[in-house]
Structures are given as structure tokens and as C-alpha cells.
Write a protein that holds these residues in place. Structure first.
Motif, PDB file in Angstrom:
ATOM      1  N   GLY A  64       0.782  -1.224   0.000  1.00  0.00           N
ATOM      2  CA  GLY A  64       0.000   0.000   0.000  1.00  0.00           C
ATOM      3  C   GLY A  64       0.813   1.272   0.000  1.00  0.00           C
ATOM      4  N   ILE A  65       2.130   1.159   0.144  1.00  0.00           N
ATOM      5  CA  ILE A  65       2.975   2.343   0.224  1.00  0.00           C
ATOM      6  C   ILE A  65       3.100   3.010  -1.147  1.00  0.00           C
ATOM      7  CG2 ILE A  65       5.238   1.314  -0.269  1.00  0.00           C
ATOM      8  CD1 ILE A  65       6.296   2.884   2.159  1.00  0.00           C
ATOM      9  N   LYS A  66       3.147   4.329  -1.152  1.00  0.00           N
ATOM     10  CA  LYS A  66       3.279   5.070  -2.406  1.00  0.00           C
ATOM     11  C   LYS A  66       4.759   5.333  -2.665  1.00  0.00           C
ATOM     12  CE  LYS A  66       1.871   9.233  -4.883  1.00  0.00           C
ATOM     13  NZ  LYS A  66       1.139  10.529  -4.808  1.00  0.00           N
ATOM     14  N   ILE A  67       5.269   4.763  -3.743  1.00  0.00           N
ATOM     15  CA  ILE A  67       6.685   4.943  -4.077  1.00  0.00           C
ATOM     16  C   ILE A  67       6.816   5.962  -5.207  1.00  0.00           C
ATOM     17  CG2 ILE A  67       8.750   3.829  -5.004  1.00  0.00           C
ATOM     18  CD1 ILE A  67       7.945   1.302  -3.597  1.00  0.00           C
ATOM     19  N   ASN A  68       7.618   6.981  -4.946  1.00  0.00           N
ATOM     20  CA  ASN A  68       7.897   8.014  -5.936  1.00  0.00           C
ATOM     21  C   ASN A  68       9.329   7.808  -6.431  1.00  0.00           C
ATOM     22  OD1 ASN A  68       8.312  10.294  -7.464  1.00  0.00           O
ATOM     23  ND2 ASN A  68       8.012  11.756  -5.793  1.00  0.00           N
ATOM     24  N   ASP A  69       9.470   7.328  -7.659  1.00  0.00           N
ATOM     25  CA  ASP A  69      10.805   7.028  -8.181  1.00  0.00           C
ATOM     26  C   ASP A  69      11.386   8.178  -8.995  1.00  0.00           C
ATOM     27  OD1 ASP A  69       9.214   6.916 -10.399  1.00  0.00           O
ATOM     28  OD2 ASP A  69       9.668   4.837 -10.927  1.00  0.00           O
ATOM     29  N   ALA A  70      10.825   9.384  -8.816  1.00  0.00           N
ATOM     30  CA  ALA A  70      11.287  10.534  -9.596  1.00  0.00           C
ATOM     31  C   ALA A  70      12.733  10.914  -9.282  1.00  0.00           C
ATOM     32  CB  ALA A  70      10.373  11.737  -9.351  1.00  0.00           C
ATOM     33  N   LEU A  71      13.211  10.530  -8.100  1.00  0.00           N
ATOM     34  CA  LEU A  71      14.584  10.887  -7.718  1.00  0.00           C
ATOM     35  C   LEU A  71      15.606   9.873  -8.213  1.00  0.00           C
ATOM     36  CD1 LEU A  71      14.121  12.123  -4.030  1.00  0.00           C
ATOM     37  CD2 LEU A  71      13.987  13.416  -6.147  1.00  0.00           C
ATOM     38  N   ASN A  72      15.134   8.731  -8.679  1.00  0.00           N
ATOM     39  CA  ASN A  72      16.053   7.702  -9.162  1.00  0.00           C
ATOM     40  C   ASN A  72      16.880   8.210 -10.339  1.00  0.00           C
ATOM     41  OD1 ASN A  72      14.999   6.035  -7.261  1.00  0.00           O
ATOM     42  ND2 ASN A  72      13.907   4.689  -8.676  1.00  0.00           N
ATOM     43  N   GLY A  73      18.176   7.998 -10.259  1.00  0.00           N
ATOM     44  CA  GLY A  73      19.049   8.396 -11.350  1.00  0.00           C
ATOM     45  C   GLY A  73      19.434   9.858 -11.348  1.00  0.00           C
ATOM     46  N   LYS A  74      18.976  10.617 -10.357  1.00  0.00           N
ATOM     47  CA  LYS A  74      19.331  12.029 -10.284  1.00  0.00           C
ATOM     48  C   LYS A  74      20.818  12.181  -9.950  1.00  0.00           C
ATOM     49  CE  LYS A  74      15.228  13.988 -10.839  1.00  0.00           C
ATOM     50  NZ  LYS A  74      14.923  14.949 -11.913  1.00  0.00           N
ATOM     51  N   THR A  75      21.440  13.145 -10.593  1.00  0.00           N
ATOM     52  CA  THR A  75      22.857  13.408 -10.342  1.00  0.00           C
ATOM     53  C   THR A  75      23.020  14.184  -9.044  1.00  0.00           C
ATOM     54  OG1 THR A  75      22.835  15.511 -11.536  1.00  0.00           O
ATOM     55  CG2 THR A  75      23.261  13.499 -12.823  1.00  0.00           C
ATOM     56  N   VAL A 178      11.121  10.225   3.117  1.00  0.00           N
ATOM     57  CA  VAL A 178       9.850   9.622   3.525  1.00  0.00           C
ATOM     58  C   VAL A 178       8.946  10.770   3.943  1.00  0.00           C
ATOM     59  CG1 VAL A 178       8.655   8.159   5.182  1.00  0.00           C
ATOM     60  CG2 VAL A 178      10.883   7.451   4.276  1.00  0.00           C
ATOM     61  N   THR A 179       7.749  10.813   3.392  1.00  0.00           N
ATOM     62  CA  THR A 179       6.789  11.862   3.734  1.00  0.00           C
ATOM     63  C   THR A 179       5.541  11.247   4.344  1.00  0.00           C
ATOM     64  OG1 THR A 179       7.549  13.366   1.995  1.00  0.00           O
ATOM     65  CG2 THR A 179       5.331  13.723   2.846  1.00  0.00           C
ATOM     66  N   VAL A 180       5.094  11.851   5.432  1.00  0.00           N
ATOM     67  CA  VAL A 180       3.853  11.435   6.083  1.00  0.00           C
ATOM     68  C   VAL A 180       2.905  12.628   6.092  1.00  0.00           C
ATOM     69  CG1 VAL A 180       2.785  10.593   8.194  1.00  0.00           C
ATOM     70  CG2 VAL A 180       5.048   9.768   7.545  1.00  0.00           C
ATOM     71  N   ASN A 181       1.711  12.422   5.625  1.00  0.00           N
ATOM     72  CA  ASN A 181       0.667  13.426   5.720  1.00  0.00           C
ATOM     73  C   ASN A 181       0.222  13.509   7.173  1.00  0.00           C
ATOM     74  OD1 ASN A 181      -1.876  14.698   5.805  1.00  0.00           O
ATOM     75  ND2 ASN A 181      -2.371  14.061   3.727  1.00  0.00           N
ATOM     76  N   PHE A 182       0.301  14.698   7.789  1.00  0.00           N
ATOM     77  CA  PHE A 182      -0.047  14.820   9.205  1.00  0.00           C
ATOM     78  C   PHE A 182      -1.476  14.364   9.488  1.00  0.00           C
ATOM     79  CE2 PHE A 182       2.825  17.704  11.944  1.00  0.00           C
ATOM     80  CZ  PHE A 182       3.871  16.841  11.725  1.00  0.00           C
ATOM     81  N   ALA A 183      -2.353  14.543   8.500  1.00  0.00           N
ATOM     82  CA  ALA A 183      -3.726  14.077   8.690  1.00  0.00           C
ATOM     83  C   ALA A 183      -3.761  12.562   8.819  1.00  0.00           C
ATOM     84  CB  ALA A 183      -4.596  14.536   7.520  1.00  0.00           C
ATOM     85  N   THR A 287       7.368   7.600  -0.332  1.00  0.00           N
ATOM     86  CA  THR A 287       8.821   7.530  -0.198  1.00  0.00           C
ATOM     87  C   THR A 287       9.497   7.333  -1.544  1.00  0.00           C
ATOM     88  OG1 THR A 287      10.637   6.355   0.924  1.00  0.00           O
ATOM     89  CG2 THR A 287       8.763   5.029   0.197  1.00  0.00           C
ATOM     90  N   SER A 288      10.760   7.679  -1.584  1.00  0.00           N
ATOM     91  CA  SER A 288      11.581   7.433  -2.774  1.00  0.00           C
ATOM     92  C   SER A 288      12.329   6.114  -2.652  1.00  0.00           C
ATOM     93  CB  SER A 288      12.598   8.567  -2.962  1.00  0.00           C
ATOM     94  OG  SER A 288      13.480   8.638  -1.848  1.00  0.00           O
ATOM     95  N   LEU A 289      12.266   5.482  -1.482  1.00  0.00           N
ATOM     96  CA  LEU A 289      12.954   4.206  -1.273  1.00  0.00           C
ATOM     97  C   LEU A 289      12.279   3.106  -2.094  1.00  0.00           C
ATOM     98  CD1 LEU A 289      13.365   4.382   2.603  1.00  0.00           C
ATOM     99  CD2 LEU A 289      15.222   4.548   0.927  1.00  0.00           C
ATOM    100  N   SER A 290      13.082   2.257  -2.681  1.00  0.00           N
ATOM    101  CA  SER A 290      12.547   1.126  -3.433  1.00  0.00           C
ATOM    102  C   SER A 290      12.148   0.016  -2.470  1.00  0.00           C
ATOM    103  CB  SER A 290      13.586   0.599  -4.417  1.00  0.00           C
ATOM    104  OG  SER A 290      14.678   0.010  -3.727  1.00  0.00           O
ATOM    105  N   TYR A 291      11.397  -0.967  -2.976  1.00  0.00           N
ATOM    106  CA  TYR A 291      11.033  -2.105  -2.152  1.00  0.00           C
ATOM    107  C   TYR A 291      12.282  -2.808  -1.623  1.00  0.00           C
ATOM    108  CZ  TYR A 291       6.132  -1.823  -3.623  1.00  0.00           C
ATOM    109  OH  TYR A 291       4.840  -1.415  -3.833  1.00  0.00           O
ATOM    110  N   GLN A 292      13.278  -2.965  -2.485  1.00  0.00           N
ATOM    111  CA  GLN A 292      14.502  -3.649  -2.090  1.00  0.00           C
ATOM    112  C   GLN A 292      15.219  -2.896  -0.978  1.00  0.00           C
ATOM    113  OE1 GLN A 292      15.741  -6.712  -3.034  1.00  0.00           O
ATOM    114  NE2 GLN A 292      17.126  -6.285  -1.321  1.00  0.00           N
TER     115      GLN A 292
END
Length: 357
Positions: A64-75, A178-183, A287-292
Motif C-alpha cells: 500500500g505504500i506510495k513509491i515516488n521514483d522521480a529521484l532515481n538516477g538524479k545526479t 519519507v513523507t507522512v501526511n499529518f492528517a 517515499t523514494s525508497l525502493s522495495y529492495q
């Protein structure tokens, strides 16, 4: 000869083989091979079932976790990490930006970063260092947004701009968040059965006032009992938002206290409770963390006594000045000096004057 041939004919099916001297007619080896094959297939089947259960358990926990991979490969440049940043190589230390987003939209991960922290985990020892950087710190917001409060970086440009701002102002090399919505933080705390917090009469009054503002008065604290008490999720978040009776630094310490209380609650759970607990909490996190990477981090911490130490920047060492910059109330201090301080907290011996109990 006749008798010998008759003997062979009588036991033609292999019960006795005189020529080979084997009483089993030479078929014993095949039977042994058959048994070995069955054992091998049995073990293989068990391992496949075990692997399948492992995959199911993992996706049950983290699916159920939302993974944002937009940072992957960033210099480094794209993440605001300066080439001059020289950090000690300690593979067991993982640094992650932790954001608490203040939004009334329960399904969003956008808004001002009500709290910005650097979560430093030593996977070798289980030691956790939580460094709060005050939301009103005056910084140069990355991507051309200009001088403003640290809290606005996430609001203007999301996690990428927020991380880039963190790295470029404090000389850090943080790559994940890792981001948590305070709500949603309230739901996470409820999943733990609430948290134990030491509250004063003034804080109870402010908790109730914050509950009025978010229209959650059904969670009001009416008994007025001070000291250590169990707060439900909504009450705990209202507690973490208290600001008017003191300042941003004390607000940060309350946020740290809530996270410490959550960790204490987790420690009281049995390992058997973890899958359901993680499943309940995962849906409230981006989060930007991968499952691995999550698996590696989680497995490395299993069996270790997680020890959390909290810090706040600016502290006494930064000699910060708080006041109006002509536009808003901000904290002003030497950001480079603060960056060196954070570096020592993370990679030093941990004996730091700004450590908070």
C-alpha cells in the motif's frame, strides 16, 4: 546348469540375482535414486511455497505504500549535493529526509513541511539519530525560488526541491525521503494503540484548541488529567502542532517526542504483530525508497535494540537569532556551521551537546 537356469527362471523378476550377488535383482540402486528424487522434489516444493509466502507477506506489508521514483538516477548536482561535500564512507549509515506535511487533504502528500528532519540510521548497531531542522529557518530555496523559510521548499517544489534545498544549504548528501501526511499520522498512531505523552495543563488547552480548528472536537480532552497519559492519534497530532504557548523549537521537540513515543509503542509489539502493523501504516506514507531498499533496511534492523537520540538545529552551537526579516518571522544562523554540526552528529561519536533526552 539346468538347476541354475531353473533358479534364475524362478526369480526372473529380480528378487535374487545370483550372477551379481545382489539379493534385490539389481533394482535397489534405482529405488534409492527414486527416493532421493522424491526428497529433492519435496524440499524444492517446500522452498517454493516458502518463497511464495515470503512474496505474499512482503506485498501484504508494503503493497500500500506510495513509491515516488522521480529521484532515481538524479545526479549530485540535481539533488543539490556539492562536489566539495566530502563525507566519510560508512555503508552501515543511511540518511533519509523525513517530512511531515501539514495539509487538510487526507489523500495528499503536498503542502508545507510542518517538520523537516534528517533520519540517520546505523544498520550495524541499530542506533537512530533524528535531527530536526526548524521549519522557520531562513534558507535559499532551491530551483530559483529565492530566500524563504525552510518549510516552503516542499510546498513550492515538492520533495525534490525540498531535498535539494536541504543539501545545498547544509552541505548534506541526502538522496531519499519519507513523507507522512499529518492528517494520516493520526491513523498511524491509532494503529499502534495510541502513544504515551507527558502533557501539561497548558498543552491540554492547546490540544483542544487545535482540535477545534480541524473540526475534531469529538477527541477533546475533557478530564484535564496532566502528566503521562495515552493520547489517541488525533490528540497526538494536535499536540505536535502546538506552537502558540512557546516557539518553533519547542514545537520541534514535541514532534520528536511523538515519534519517540511511536517507536516505544512499536518496541512493545511482538514480531508477529509487525506484518499487520506495517500493512496499516504503509498506506499513509510516500517515499523514494525502493522495495529492495526497504527490505534491506528492515531486515538489517531486526533483532537490534533501536536506540533513538534526538537533536535540534539550530541549537546552542549555532547562536541563532529569531525575529522578523522584514517579511516574516524567521530563524537566522550560519548554515554552513550548522551543516558541520549535523555532519558531526551523524558520523561522530554521538556525544553532542544538543542531544535531547
Amino acid at each position: 546348469m539346468a538347476n541354475r537356469d531353473s533358479y534364475r527362471d524362478r526369480y526372473h523378476d529380480g528378487y535374487v540375482d545370483i550372477s551379481s550377488g545382489r539379493p534385490d535383482g539389481g533394482y535397489g540402486r534405482k529405488k534409492k535414486k527414486g527416493k532421493k528424487k522424491k526428497v529433492f522434489l519435496g524440499i524444492l516444493s517446500f522452498l517454493l511455497i516458502l518463497a511464495g509466502l515470503g512474496v505474499w507477506l512482503f506485498y501484504y506489508m508494503f503493497g500500500g505504500i506510495k513509491i515516488n521514483d522521480a529521484l532515481n538516477g538524479k545526479t549530485d548536482e540535481e539533488l543539490g549535493i556539492a562536489s566539495s561535500v566530502d563525507k566519510p564512507v560508512k555503508d552501515e549509515i543511511i540518511n533519509i529526509a523525513l517530512y511531515g506535511v501539514d495539509t487538510r487533504d487526507e489523500d495528499a502528500f503536498t503542502g508545507h513541511a510542518d517538520c523537516t528532519m534528517v533520519l540517520s540510521v546505523n544498520t550495524g548497531t541499530g542506533e537512530i539519530k533524528l535531527i530536526s531542522i526548524l521549519r522557520d529557518s531562513e534558507v535559499e530555496v532551491a530551483d530559483g525560488y529565492g530566500t524563504a523559510k525552510l518549510t516552503t521548499a516542499y510546498y513550492w517544489g515538492g520533495p525534490e526541491t525540498a531535498i535539494k534545498t536541504l543539501n545545498s544549504n547544509f552541505g548534506l548528501n541526502v538522496r531519499d525521503y519519507v513523507t507522512v501526511n499529518f492528517a494520516k499520522l493520526a491513523d498511524m498512531i491509532d494503529a499502534l494503540g495510541g502513544v504515551e505523552i507527558d502533557v501539561t495543563a497548558a498543552e491540554i488547552q492547546e490540544i483542544n484548541q487545535n482540535l477545534i480548528e480541524i473540526k475534531k472536537t469529538d477527541h477533546d480532552i475533557l478530564d484535564g488529567v496532566t502528566g503521562l497519559r495515552i493520547l489517541d492519534g488525533t490528540q497526538a497530532v494536535a499536540y505536535a502542532r502546538i506552537r502558540s504557548i512557546d516557539g518553533d523549537d519547542v514545537r520541534a521537540s514535541r514532534q520528536q517526542e511523538v515519534l519517540q513515543a511511536m517507536l516505544n509503542a512499536v518496541k512493545k509489539k511482538s514480531i508477529a504483530d509487525y506484518p499487520t502493523l506495517v500493512n496499516q501504516m504503509a498506506q499513509y506514507v510516500e517515499t523514494s525508497l525502493s522495495y529492495q531498499e526497504m527490505i534491506t533496511l528492515a531486515t538489517s534492523m531486526l533483532g537490534k535494540d533501536m536506540d533513538l537520540t534526538t537533536y535540534t538545529i539550530p541549537g546552542e552551537e549555532e547562536d541563532a537569532w529569531g525575529g522578523s526579516n522584514g517579511v516574516a518571522w524567521v530563524w537566522q544562523y550560519d548554515l554552513e556551521q550548522a551543516g558541520d554540526h549535523i555532519h558531526r552528529i551523524i558520523y561522530g561519536d554521538g556525544d553532542d551537546a544538543t542531544a535531547e533526552p
